[in-house]
Design an enzyme around this catalytic site. Structure first.
Site, PDB file in Angstrom:
ATOM      1  N   TRP A  11      50.681  41.587  33.129  1.00  0.00           N
ATOM      2  CA  TRP A  11      51.824  41.634  32.218  1.00  0.00           C
ATOM      3  C   TRP A  11      51.419  41.697  30.753  1.00  0.00           C
ATOM      4  O   TRP A  11      52.255  41.970  29.894  1.00  0.00           O
ATOM      5  CB  TRP A  11      52.714  40.409  32.430  1.00  0.00           C
ATOM      6  CG  TRP A  11      53.470  40.412  33.717  1.00  0.00           C
ATOM      7  CD1 TRP A  11      53.434  41.363  34.711  1.00  0.00           C
ATOM      8  CD2 TRP A  11      54.397  39.416  34.159  1.00  0.00           C
ATOM      9  NE1 TRP A  11      54.268  41.014  35.735  1.00  0.00           N
ATOM     10  CE2 TRP A  11      54.875  39.818  35.424  1.00  0.00           C
ATOM     11  CE3 TRP A  11      54.862  38.220  33.618  1.00  0.00           C
ATOM     12  CZ2 TRP A  11      55.799  39.064  36.150  1.00  0.00           C
ATOM     13  CZ3 TRP A  11      55.776  37.461  34.331  1.00  0.00           C
ATOM     14  CH2 TRP A  11      56.242  37.891  35.586  1.00  0.00           C
ATOM     15  N   LYS A  12      50.174  41.387  30.448  1.00  0.00           N
ATOM     16  CA  LYS A  12      49.698  41.328  29.062  1.00  0.00           C
ATOM     17  C   LYS A  12      50.586  40.349  28.275  1.00  0.00           C
ATOM     18  O   LYS A  12      51.031  39.350  28.839  1.00  0.00           O
ATOM     19  CB  LYS A  12      49.627  42.725  28.462  1.00  0.00           C
ATOM     20  CG  LYS A  12      48.789  43.672  29.338  1.00  0.00           C
ATOM     21  CD  LYS A  12      48.497  45.002  28.716  1.00  0.00           C
ATOM     22  CE  LYS A  12      47.682  45.854  29.686  1.00  0.00           C
ATOM     23  NZ  LYS A  12      47.288  47.154  29.084  1.00  0.00           N
ATOM     24  N   HIS A 100      38.924  42.196  30.395  1.00  0.00           N
ATOM     25  CA  HIS A 100      39.792  43.355  30.176  1.00  0.00           C
ATOM     26  C   HIS A 100      39.375  44.048  28.881  1.00  0.00           C
ATOM     27  O   HIS A 100      38.934  43.407  27.923  1.00  0.00           O
ATOM     28  CB  HIS A 100      41.254  42.916  30.098  1.00  0.00           C
ATOM     29  CG  HIS A 100      42.216  44.052  30.151  1.00  0.00           C
ATOM     30  ND1 HIS A 100      42.506  44.820  29.043  1.00  0.00           N
ATOM     31  CD2 HIS A 100      42.938  44.579  31.177  1.00  0.00           C
ATOM     32  CE1 HIS A 100      43.369  45.761  29.385  1.00  0.00           C
ATOM     33  NE2 HIS A 100      43.652  45.641  30.675  1.00  0.00           N
ATOM     34  N   GLU A 172      38.703  50.247  34.995  1.00  0.00           N
ATOM     35  CA  GLU A 172      39.752  50.706  34.081  1.00  0.00           C
ATOM     36  C   GLU A 172      39.127  51.565  32.989  1.00  0.00           C
ATOM     37  O   GLU A 172      38.596  51.031  32.008  1.00  0.00           O
ATOM     38  CB  GLU A 172      40.443  49.509  33.418  1.00  0.00           C
ATOM     39  CG  GLU A 172      41.307  48.682  34.330  1.00  0.00           C
ATOM     40  CD  GLU A 172      42.260  47.812  33.519  1.00  0.00           C
ATOM     41  OE1 GLU A 172      43.472  47.930  33.711  1.00  0.00           O
ATOM     42  OE2 GLU A 172      41.784  47.038  32.679  1.00  0.00           O
ATOM     43  N   GLY A 178      47.215  52.408  28.977  1.00  0.00           N
ATOM     44  CA  GLY A 178      48.368  52.446  28.092  1.00  0.00           C
ATOM     45  C   GLY A 178      48.560  53.757  27.364  1.00  0.00           C
ATOM     46  O   GLY A 178      49.377  53.849  26.453  1.00  0.00           O
ATOM     47  N   GLY A 239      49.566  47.797  34.607  1.00  0.00           N
ATOM     48  CA  GLY A 239      50.051  47.253  33.349  1.00  0.00           C
ATOM     49  C   GLY A 239      51.551  47.375  33.200  1.00  0.00           C
ATOM     50  O   GLY A 239      52.324  46.661  33.844  1.00  0.00           O
TER      51      GLY A 239
END
Length: 259
Positions: A11-12, A100, A172, A178, A239
């Protein structure tokens, strides 16, 4: 060995504790029970949401698991703003994301620090989701496989075979996070296969065959089945597409369709 896919939402810094409850409820109720037999579904949430999510999941006996997005490498002490793995374990977190790319970039986290955080999580019974991935210039230079394998090696330094067996790796590519750009299924498979080869070297065939390697980077419901259908890709670290419970349920269902 058949590896059960893991679809983990990151969820960041989104959704407060009240929004978290509604999102997890929608996710759990929108995904029929039989799908949970095919895929593991998790959310990694802001620290302030964990207790609310724990209470909901345990109170309603939901199949969704949960965790955090970072952890301190230290067990306790004068480390202002930090949260220890033992604190997360007391909240029954199953997972913690470490390394991350946003932590590496904005907080200057090194591979060595990532390995220490993974070790701290494992020492408290929490499975780390260790993130690795190359920036665009490395991808364009064609050295992405070597780069990611070496980054993974350093980010797992000091973990023994038993610890590696309880670790998840998330590939990733930084250029796909994003941005709306998605690595092709073949791109994901190429790197995930190389990562699995490294685990063979570090811990042997049995651990490597059981270890789950996820793909992350603009994962969507429309793309997840093809990616998870690759032989060495065992799920996704999702994400933005995980912030809506019903949409995330659809994504998980699509992943289950190829499990």
């Amino acid at each position: 060995m058949a590896r059960k896919p893991l679809i983990a939402g990151n969820w960041k810094m989104n959704l407060d504790h009240q929004q978290a409850i509604g999102t997890v409820q929608k996710l759990a109720f929108a995904l029929p029970k039989e799908y949970f037999e095919k895929v593991d579904v998790a959310v990694t949430v802001p620290f302030t949401d964990i207790r609310s999510v724990q209470t909901l999941v345990e109170g309603d006996k939901l199949e969704v698991t949960f965790g955090a997005q970072d952890v301190s490498q230290h067990e306790s002490g004068a480390y202002t703003g930090e949260v220890s793995a033992s604190m997360l374990a007391k909240l029954n977190c199953s997972w913690v994301v470490v390394g991350h790319s946003e932590r590496r970039e904005y907080h200057n986290e090194s591979d060595e620090l990532v390995a220490a955080k993974a070790k701290a999580a494992l020492s408290n019974g929490i499975s780390p989701i260790v993130c690795v991935g190359e920036p665009l210039e490395i991808r364009e230079a064609g050295t992405h496989v070597e780069y990611v394998v070496e980054q993974t090696r350093k980010s797992l330094a000091g973990l023994d075979a038993t610890e590696l067996a309880n670790t998840v790796i998330a590939y990733e590519p930084v250029w796909a996070i994003g941005t709306g750009k998605v690595a092709s299924a073949a791109d994901a498979q190429e790197v995930c296969k190389a990562i699995r080869g490294l685990i063979v070297e570090l811990a042997g065939d049995e651990v490597a065959e059981g270890l789950r390697i996820l793909y992350g980077g603009s994962v969507k419901a429309e793309t997840v089945a093809e990616i998870v259908g690759q032989p060495d890709v065992d799920g996704g670290l999702v994400g933005g597409a995980s912030l809506d419970g019903e949409a995330f349920a659809k994504l998980a269902a699509n992943a289950a369709s190829v499990a």
